[in-house]
Scaffold this motif. Structure first.
Motif, PDB file in Angstrom:
ATOM      1  N   GLU A  98       0.830  -1.205   0.000  1.00  0.00           N
ATOM      2  CA  GLU A  98       0.000   0.000   0.000  1.00  0.00           C
ATOM      3  C   GLU A  98       0.866   1.257   0.000  1.00  0.00           C
ATOM      4  N   HIS A  99       1.958   1.211   0.757  1.00  0.00           N
ATOM      5  CA  HIS A  99       2.876   2.350   0.795  1.00  0.00           C
ATOM      6  C   HIS A  99       3.498   2.587  -0.584  1.00  0.00           C
ATOM      7  N   LEU A 100       3.972   1.532  -1.227  1.00  0.00           N
ATOM      8  CA  LEU A 100       4.597   1.701  -2.540  1.00  0.00           C
ATOM      9  C   LEU A 100       3.602   2.142  -3.605  1.00  0.00           C
ATOM     10  N   LEU A 101       2.377   1.665  -3.536  1.00  0.00           N
ATOM     11  CA  LEU A 101       1.368   2.131  -4.487  1.00  0.00           C
ATOM     12  C   LEU A 101       1.129   3.626  -4.319  1.00  0.00           C
ATOM     13  N   SER A 102       1.086   4.071  -3.080  1.00  0.00           N
ATOM     14  CA  SER A 102       0.918   5.493  -2.800  1.00  0.00           C
ATOM     15  C   SER A 102       2.131   6.294  -3.280  1.00  0.00           C
ATOM     16  N   GLU A 103       3.329   5.796  -3.005  1.00  0.00           N
ATOM     17  CA  GLU A 103       4.564   6.461  -3.443  1.00  0.00           C
ATOM     18  C   GLU A 103       4.636   6.523  -4.970  1.00  0.00           C
ATOM     19  N   ALA A 104       4.257   5.446  -5.628  1.00  0.00           N
ATOM     20  CA  ALA A 104       4.293   5.412  -7.089  1.00  0.00           C
ATOM     21  C   ALA A 104       3.325   6.434  -7.673  1.00  0.00           C
ATOM     22  N   SER A 105       2.143   6.495  -7.118  1.00  0.00           N
ATOM     23  CA  SER A 105       1.157   7.466  -7.586  1.00  0.00           C
ATOM     24  C   SER A 105       1.656   8.894  -7.373  1.00  0.00           C
ATOM     25  N   ALA A 106       2.196   9.169  -6.196  1.00  0.00           N
ATOM     26  CA  ALA A 106       2.717  10.505  -5.886  1.00  0.00           C
ATOM     27  C   ALA A 106       3.885  10.877  -6.804  1.00  0.00           C
ATOM     28  N   ALA A 107       4.635   9.881  -7.259  1.00  0.00           N
ATOM     29  CA  ALA A 107       5.773  10.129  -8.149  1.00  0.00           C
ATOM     30  C   ALA A 107       5.345  10.301  -9.608  1.00  0.00           C
ATOM     31  N   GLY A 108       4.054  10.172  -9.872  1.00  0.00           N
ATOM     32  CA  GLY A 108       3.553  10.390 -11.218  1.00  0.00           C
ATOM     33  C   GLY A 108       3.413   9.149 -12.080  1.00  0.00           C
ATOM     34  N   TYR A 109       3.618   7.976 -11.499  1.00  0.00           N
ATOM     35  CA  TYR A 109       3.392   6.750 -12.269  1.00  0.00           C
ATOM     36  C   TYR A 109       1.898   6.594 -12.532  1.00  0.00           C
ATOM     37  N   ARG A 110       1.551   6.050 -13.698  1.00  0.00           N
ATOM     38  CA  ARG A 110       0.155   5.833 -14.070  1.00  0.00           C
ATOM     39  C   ARG A 110      -0.308   4.410 -13.822  1.00  0.00           C
ATOM     40  N   GLY A 111       0.618   3.519 -13.581  1.00  0.00           N
ATOM     41  CA  GLY A 111       0.279   2.126 -13.339  1.00  0.00           C
ATOM     42  C   GLY A 111       1.486   1.389 -12.811  1.00  0.00           C
ATOM     43  N   MET A 112       1.246   0.166 -12.353  1.00  0.00           N
ATOM     44  CA  MET A 112       2.335  -0.685 -11.882  1.00  0.00           C
ATOM     45  C   MET A 112       2.168  -2.054 -12.519  1.00  0.00           C
ATOM     46  N   VAL A 113       3.277  -2.622 -12.982  1.00  0.00           N
ATOM     47  CA  VAL A 113       3.259  -3.939 -13.594  1.00  0.00           C
ATOM     48  C   VAL A 113       4.282  -4.832 -12.899  1.00  0.00           C
ATOM     49  N   PHE A 114       3.897  -6.077 -12.722  1.00  0.00           N
ATOM     50  CA  PHE A 114       4.828  -7.106 -12.264  1.00  0.00           C
ATOM     51  C   PHE A 114       5.032  -8.035 -13.453  1.00  0.00           C
ATOM     52  N   ALA A 116       6.852 -10.974 -13.701  1.00  0.00           N
ATOM     53  CA  ALA A 116       7.065 -12.412 -13.531  1.00  0.00           C
ATOM     54  C   ALA A 116       6.653 -12.850 -12.129  1.00  0.00           C
ATOM     55  N   VAL A 117       5.342 -12.950 -11.900  1.00  0.00           N
ATOM     56  CA  VAL A 117       4.844 -13.419 -10.603  1.00  0.00           C
ATOM     57  C   VAL A 117       4.584 -14.914 -10.733  1.00  0.00           C
ATOM     58  N   VAL A 118       5.323 -15.702  -9.985  1.00  0.00           N
ATOM     59  CA  VAL A 118       5.146 -17.157 -10.029  1.00  0.00           C
ATOM     60  C   VAL A 118       3.711 -17.466  -9.604  1.00  0.00           C
ATOM     61  N   GLU A 119       2.990 -18.215 -10.451  1.00  0.00           N
ATOM     62  CA  GLU A 119       1.562 -18.410 -10.211  1.00  0.00           C
ATOM     63  C   GLU A 119       1.245 -19.129  -8.899  1.00  0.00           C
ATOM     64  N   THR A 120       2.195 -19.844  -8.328  1.00  0.00           N
ATOM     65  CA  THR A 120       1.974 -20.516  -7.049  1.00  0.00           C
ATOM     66  C   THR A 120       2.365 -19.654  -5.854  1.00  0.00           C
ATOM     67  N   ASN A 121       2.871 -18.448  -6.114  1.00  0.00           N
ATOM     68  CA  ASN A 121       3.296 -17.543  -5.046  1.00  0.00           C
ATOM     69  C   ASN A 121       2.070 -17.108  -4.232  1.00  0.00           C
ATOM     70  N   LEU A 130      -5.422  -6.141  -3.880  1.00  0.00           N
ATOM     71  CA  LEU A 130      -5.048  -4.730  -4.003  1.00  0.00           C
ATOM     72  C   LEU A 130      -5.380  -4.168  -5.392  1.00  0.00           C
ATOM     73  N   GLY A 131      -6.117  -4.940  -6.185  1.00  0.00           N
ATOM     74  CA  GLY A 131      -6.591  -4.443  -7.465  1.00  0.00           C
ATOM     75  C   GLY A 131      -5.764  -4.809  -8.677  1.00  0.00           C
ATOM     76  N   PHE A 132      -4.746  -5.638  -8.514  1.00  0.00           N
ATOM     77  CA  PHE A 132      -3.975  -6.089  -9.664  1.00  0.00           C
ATOM     78  C   PHE A 132      -4.760  -7.163 -10.416  1.00  0.00           C
ATOM     79  N   THR A 133      -4.610  -7.182 -11.718  1.00  0.00           N
ATOM     80  CA  THR A 133      -5.217  -8.223 -12.530  1.00  0.00           C
ATOM     81  C   THR A 133      -4.118  -8.966 -13.276  1.00  0.00           C
ATOM     82  N   MET A 155       1.157  -9.135 -14.127  1.00  0.00           N
ATOM     83  CA  MET A 155       0.065  -8.503 -13.386  1.00  0.00           C
ATOM     84  C   MET A 155       0.160  -6.995 -13.502  1.00  0.00           C
ATOM     85  N   TYR A 156      -1.006  -6.335 -13.480  1.00  0.00           N
ATOM     86  CA  TYR A 156      -1.055  -4.891 -13.683  1.00  0.00           C
ATOM     87  C   TYR A 156      -2.148  -4.263 -12.828  1.00  0.00           C
ATOM     88  N   ARG A 157      -1.870  -3.024 -12.422  1.00  0.00           N
ATOM     89  CA  ARG A 157      -2.868  -2.201 -11.750  1.00  0.00           C
ATOM     90  C   ARG A 157      -2.668  -0.759 -12.170  1.00  0.00           C
TER      91      ARG A 157
END
Length: 159
Positions: A98-114, A116-121, A130-133, A155-157
């Motif tokens: 939640e902190h990083l999402l807030s920091e990313a938004s404040a820094a002007g990022y429009r989205g966040m992507v991961f 390589a999320v291992v599907e069993t993680n 947290l709203g990622f798809t 994954m993206y949000r």
């Protein structure tokens, strides 16, 4: 719990759980044999904003925030997260995310992507809450030590 930007002096407190997690080979697409110096360069890279979570003076988690792409696509963030396995289930990962999402938004990022999320993680559940798809899954891309070949989610949000 205190979430703050990391300093170079934090690395010796991040390394033990970073090493343990990556050496297990279950949730990160980094070489399980990554040396401490290689890991420090990967995680503490000056191009990244690195954060730690402290609880009672102990570093229990860390994450970084960085652009995922360059040039005209530089407003899409990427992040990496690690919580000390001995401290899981206490809300550190969610608070840090939640902190990083807030920091990313404040820094002007429009989205966040991961990438390589291992599907069993187990963190997949956190990210979706947290709203990622999941934009897609690369089937059989990760050789999991217990589950064999499993997929890697992208994954993206939006922020």
């Amino acid at each position: 719990m205190l979430i703050r930007e990391a300093t170079a002096d934090d690395w010796p407190r991040i390394w033990p759980f970073w090493h343990r997690i990556v050496a297990a080979g279950e949730n990160y697409a980094w070489d399980p044999g990554t040396s401490e110096e290689e890991a420090r360069v990967l995680w503490m890279n000056p191009a990244k904003r690195v954060y730690v979570v402290e609880d009672g003076g102990t570093v229990v988690a860390s994450a970084y925030l960085t652009p995922n792409y360059g040039g005209p696509a530089a407003r899409i963030a990427n992040a990496g997260f690690m919580v000390d396995p001995d401290r899981g289930g206490r809300g550190y990962g969610r608070a840090l995310a939640e902190h990083l999402l807030s920091e990313a938004s404040a820094a002007g990022y429009r989205g966040m992507v991961f990438n390589a999320v291992v599907e069993t993680n187990p963190a997949v559940k956190l990210w979706t809450s947290l709203g990622f798809t999941v934009l897609g899954t690369v089937p059989g891309a990760f050789d999991h030590p217990r589950h064999g070949l499993v997929g890697l989610h992208i994954m993206y949000r939006a922020l």
